[in-house]
Write a protein that holds these residues in place. Structure first.
Motif, PDB file in Angstrom:
ATOM      1  N   SER A 236       0.817  -1.253   0.078  1.00  0.00           N
ATOM      2  CA  SER A 236       0.176   0.117  -0.007  1.00  0.00           C
ATOM      3  C   SER A 236       0.793   1.339   0.004  1.00  0.00           C
ATOM      4  N   LEU A 237       0.025   2.378  -0.565  1.00  0.00           N
ATOM      5  CA  LEU A 237       0.932   3.598  -0.115  1.00  0.00           C
ATOM      6  C   LEU A 237       1.293   3.984   0.998  1.00  0.00           C
ATOM      7  N   LYS A 238       0.449   3.623   2.126  1.00  0.00           N
ATOM      8  CA  LYS A 238       0.832   3.930   3.595  1.00  0.00           C
ATOM      9  C   LYS A 238       2.311   3.025   3.866  1.00  0.00           C
ATOM     10  N   ALA A 239       2.221   1.734   3.508  1.00  0.00           N
ATOM     11  CA  ALA A 239       3.333   0.964   3.842  1.00  0.00           C
ATOM     12  C   ALA A 239       4.589   1.587   3.091  1.00  0.00           C
ATOM     13  N   ARG A 240       4.512   2.191   1.927  1.00  0.00           N
ATOM     14  CA  ARG A 240       5.646   2.838   1.197  1.00  0.00           C
ATOM     15  C   ARG A 240       6.115   4.183   2.183  1.00  0.00           C
ATOM     16  N   TYR A 241       5.148   4.610   2.648  1.00  0.00           N
ATOM     17  CA  TYR A 241       5.281   5.848   3.356  1.00  0.00           C
ATOM     18  C   TYR A 241       6.128   5.660   4.466  1.00  0.00           C
ATOM     19  N   HIS A 242       5.840   4.712   5.432  1.00  0.00           N
ATOM     20  CA  HIS A 242       6.241   4.125   6.508  1.00  0.00           C
ATOM     21  C   HIS A 242       7.778   3.847   6.290  1.00  0.00           C
ATOM     22  N   GLU A 243       8.040   2.828   5.273  1.00  0.00           N
ATOM     23  CA  GLU A 243       9.277   2.489   4.765  1.00  0.00           C
ATOM     24  C   GLU A 243      10.293   3.754   4.536  1.00  0.00           C
ATOM     25  N   LEU A 244       9.682   4.746   3.978  1.00  0.00           N
ATOM     26  CA  LEU A 244      10.531   5.918   3.584  1.00  0.00           C
ATOM     27  C   LEU A 244      11.001   6.586   4.894  1.00  0.00           C
ATOM     28  N   ILE A 245      10.038   6.851   5.765  1.00  0.00           N
ATOM     29  CA  ILE A 245      10.384   7.675   7.025  1.00  0.00           C
ATOM     30  C   ILE A 245      11.232   6.920   7.960  1.00  0.00           C
ATOM     31  N   ARG A 246      11.375   5.779   7.838  1.00  0.00           N
ATOM     32  CA  ARG A 246      12.150   4.776   8.680  1.00  0.00           C
ATOM     33  C   ARG A 246      13.444   4.859   8.404  1.00  0.00           C
ATOM     34  N   SER A 247      13.852   5.444   7.123  1.00  0.00           N
ATOM     35  CA  SER A 247      15.192   5.518   6.705  1.00  0.00           C
ATOM     36  C   SER A 247      16.124   6.486   7.554  1.00  0.00           C
ATOM     37  N   ARG A 248      17.406   5.872   7.962  1.00  0.00           N
ATOM     38  CA  ARG A 248      18.317   6.644   8.652  1.00  0.00           C
ATOM     39  C   ARG A 248      18.452   7.918   8.235  1.00  0.00           C
ATOM     40  N   ALA A 249      18.388   8.317   6.835  1.00  0.00           N
ATOM     41  CA  ALA A 249      18.511   9.734   6.591  1.00  0.00           C
ATOM     42  C   ALA A 249      17.607  10.682   7.357  1.00  0.00           C
ATOM     43  N   PHE A 250      16.797  10.199   8.132  1.00  0.00           N
ATOM     44  CA  PHE A 250      15.869  11.281   8.938  1.00  0.00           C
ATOM     45  C   PHE A 250      16.017  11.073  10.399  1.00  0.00           C
ATOM     46  N   ASP A 251      17.097  10.635  10.539  1.00  0.00           N
ATOM     47  CA  ASP A 251      17.530  10.336  12.114  1.00  0.00           C
ATOM     48  C   ASP A 251      17.682  11.759  12.947  1.00  0.00           C
ATOM     49  N   ASN A 252      18.121  12.565  12.089  1.00  0.00           N
ATOM     50  CA  ASN A 252      18.596  13.952  12.798  1.00  0.00           C
ATOM     51  C   ASN A 252      17.473  14.866  13.079  1.00  0.00           C
ATOM     52  N   ILE A 253      16.267  14.504  12.522  1.00  0.00           N
ATOM     53  CA  ILE A 253      14.844  15.276  12.540  1.00  0.00           C
ATOM     54  C   ILE A 253      13.883  14.420  13.275  1.00  0.00           C
ATOM     55  N   ARG A 254      14.190  13.176  13.629  1.00  0.00           N
ATOM     56  CA  ARG A 254      13.044  12.423  13.984  1.00  0.00           C
ATOM     57  C   ARG A 254      12.624  12.707  15.406  1.00  0.00           C
ATOM     58  N   GLN A 255      13.370  13.732  16.140  1.00  0.00           N
ATOM     59  CA  GLN A 255      13.074  14.015  17.730  1.00  0.00           C
ATOM     60  C   GLN A 255      11.632  14.929  17.602  1.00  0.00           C
ATOM     61  N   ASP A 256      11.413  15.518  16.383  1.00  0.00           N
ATOM     62  CA  ASP A 256      10.266  16.488  16.274  1.00  0.00           C
ATOM     63  C   ASP A 256       9.164  15.534  15.839  1.00  0.00           C
ATOM     64  N   PRO A 257       8.234  15.265  16.670  1.00  0.00           N
ATOM     65  CA  PRO A 257       7.062  14.319  16.405  1.00  0.00           C
ATOM     66  C   PRO A 257       6.130  14.800  15.118  1.00  0.00           C
ATOM     67  N   LEU A 258       6.191  16.273  15.044  1.00  0.00           N
ATOM     68  CA  LEU A 258       5.425  16.749  13.884  1.00  0.00           C
ATOM     69  C   LEU A 258       6.004  17.004  12.699  1.00  0.00           C
ATOM     70  N   ILE A 259       7.294  16.504  12.573  1.00  0.00           N
ATOM     71  CA  ILE A 259       7.875  17.114  11.513  1.00  0.00           C
ATOM     72  C   ILE A 259       7.361  16.112  10.031  1.00  0.00           C
ATOM     73  N   PHE A 260       6.936  15.089  10.253  1.00  0.00           N
ATOM     74  CA  PHE A 260       6.565  14.025   9.144  1.00  0.00           C
ATOM     75  C   PHE A 260       5.133  14.341   8.639  1.00  0.00           C
ATOM     76  N   GLU A 261       4.407  15.417   9.461  1.00  0.00           N
ATOM     77  CA  GLU A 261       2.996  15.614   9.105  1.00  0.00           C
ATOM     78  C   GLU A 261       2.974  16.865   7.941  1.00  0.00           C
ATOM     79  N   LYS A 262       4.178  17.226   7.606  1.00  0.00           N
ATOM     80  CA  LYS A 262       4.294  17.937   6.345  1.00  0.00           C
ATOM     81  C   LYS A 262       4.449  17.318   4.812  1.00  0.00           C
ATOM     82  N   LEU A 263       4.650  15.819   5.522  1.00  0.00           N
ATOM     83  CA  LEU A 263       4.830  14.926   3.975  1.00  0.00           C
ATOM     84  C   LEU A 263       3.480  14.423   3.479  1.00  0.00           C
ATOM     85  N   HIS A 264       2.955  14.884   2.326  1.00  0.00           N
ATOM     86  CA  HIS A 264       1.682  14.265   1.700  1.00  0.00           C
ATOM     87  C   HIS A 264       1.893  13.330   0.514  1.00  0.00           C
TER      88      HIS A 264
END
Length: 265
Positions: free
Chosen positions: A51-79
């Motif tokens: 599903s598209l939702k599964a693809r989204y969660h796969e994306l944000i699990r990437s270590r590329a986003f480790d430096n911004i993961r502490q912000d719980p709302l940051i990924f809400e900007k992704l659509h």
């Protein structure tokens, strides 16, 4: 990032193709971390059987986003926008197309096939026809600030010096698109080396054609062409050494570090 550049993105909505690729992840992370964007649309197709939702969660699990993961709302900007550059009208629904065209201010087109040995028909569909479909979408955006097309320094590898200008492609892109539509695989495979000459592979050849397509839209809206060269692991951001594929020289580095490649002197 320079303050003036950051301010350019204030309260802007960005549309990105290829956001799940190596460069795409770096771009998304940089925008979320350094630029006060309002929203980021990511054109993405679900993986087969997923599903598209599964693809989204796969994306944000990437270590590329480790430096911004502490912000719980940051990924809400992704659509996520369901779509595929290999489909007519990018495979987008009418509602999503209207949404993107009404809200987007900045477009990054980074979706492409970077395989050097891809069959010419497939490379043309992905890198040339796909680029035109994105441009046709962009043409209908109401408040566009800039369209950024990710090309390559190898779009004209026959030149000793590549200047910051658009070089006419060897062939008319429309002629090549038409050719790949009707010619059978055997004949097309036979003609491929002569067709792409002097380019050494279909990647550089089709990226040159794509630049020609982009140039056709010059004057309709602001356009920028970026030409990265060899892409390797990150120097600093998102953190030193980060890479999520083994394309190009990365494969050689990995092979050497694991002792698979050995050289005698």
């Amino acid at each position: 990032m320079d303050v003036s550049v950051s301010e350019f993105y204030t309260d802007k909505t960005v549309f990105i193709t290829g956001g799940s690729g190596f460069i795409g992840k770096v771009l998304v992370e940089k925008l979320l971390r350094c630029c006060p964007v309002r929203k980021i649309f990511l054109l993405m197709r679900p993986k087969k059987g997923g599903s598209l939702k599964a693809r989204y969660h796969e994306l944000i699990r990437s270590r590329a986003f480790d430096n911004i993961r502490q912000d719980p709302l940051i990924f809400e900007k992704l659509h996520l926008i369901r779509g595929d550059i290999l489909q007519e009208n990018l495979g987008m629904s009418d509602a999503d197309r209207q949404l993107v065209q009404e809200e987007t201010n900045i477009v990054f087109h980074s979706a492409a096939c970077v395989k050097f040995d891809m069959f010419i028909r497939d490379a043309v569909q992905m890198n040339v026809v796909g680029t035109r479909r994105v441009l046709e979408l962009v043409e209908g955006i109401h408040n566009l600030d800039v369209f950024v097309h990710l090309s390559t320094t190898y779009c004209r590898s026959d030149l000793p010096l590549l200047e910051e200008k658009v070089y006419p492609s060897k062939h008319n892109p429309d002629d090549v698109i038409h050719l790949t539509k009707w010619m059978d695989d055997g004949v097309l495979k036979h003609l491929e080396p002569k067709l792409i000459e002097p380019e050494p592979n279909t990647y550089g050849y089709t990226k040159s054609l794509a630049e020609q397509i982009v140039a056709e839209f010059s004057g309709k809206f602001p356009i920028c062409i970026a030409r990265p060269s060899i892409v390797v692991a990150a120097l600093k951001e998102p953190f030193p050494g980060w890479v999520d594929n083994i394309n190009g020289p990365t494969a050689i580095i990995v092979g050497a570090s694991k002792g698979i490649l050995m050289t005698s002197f």
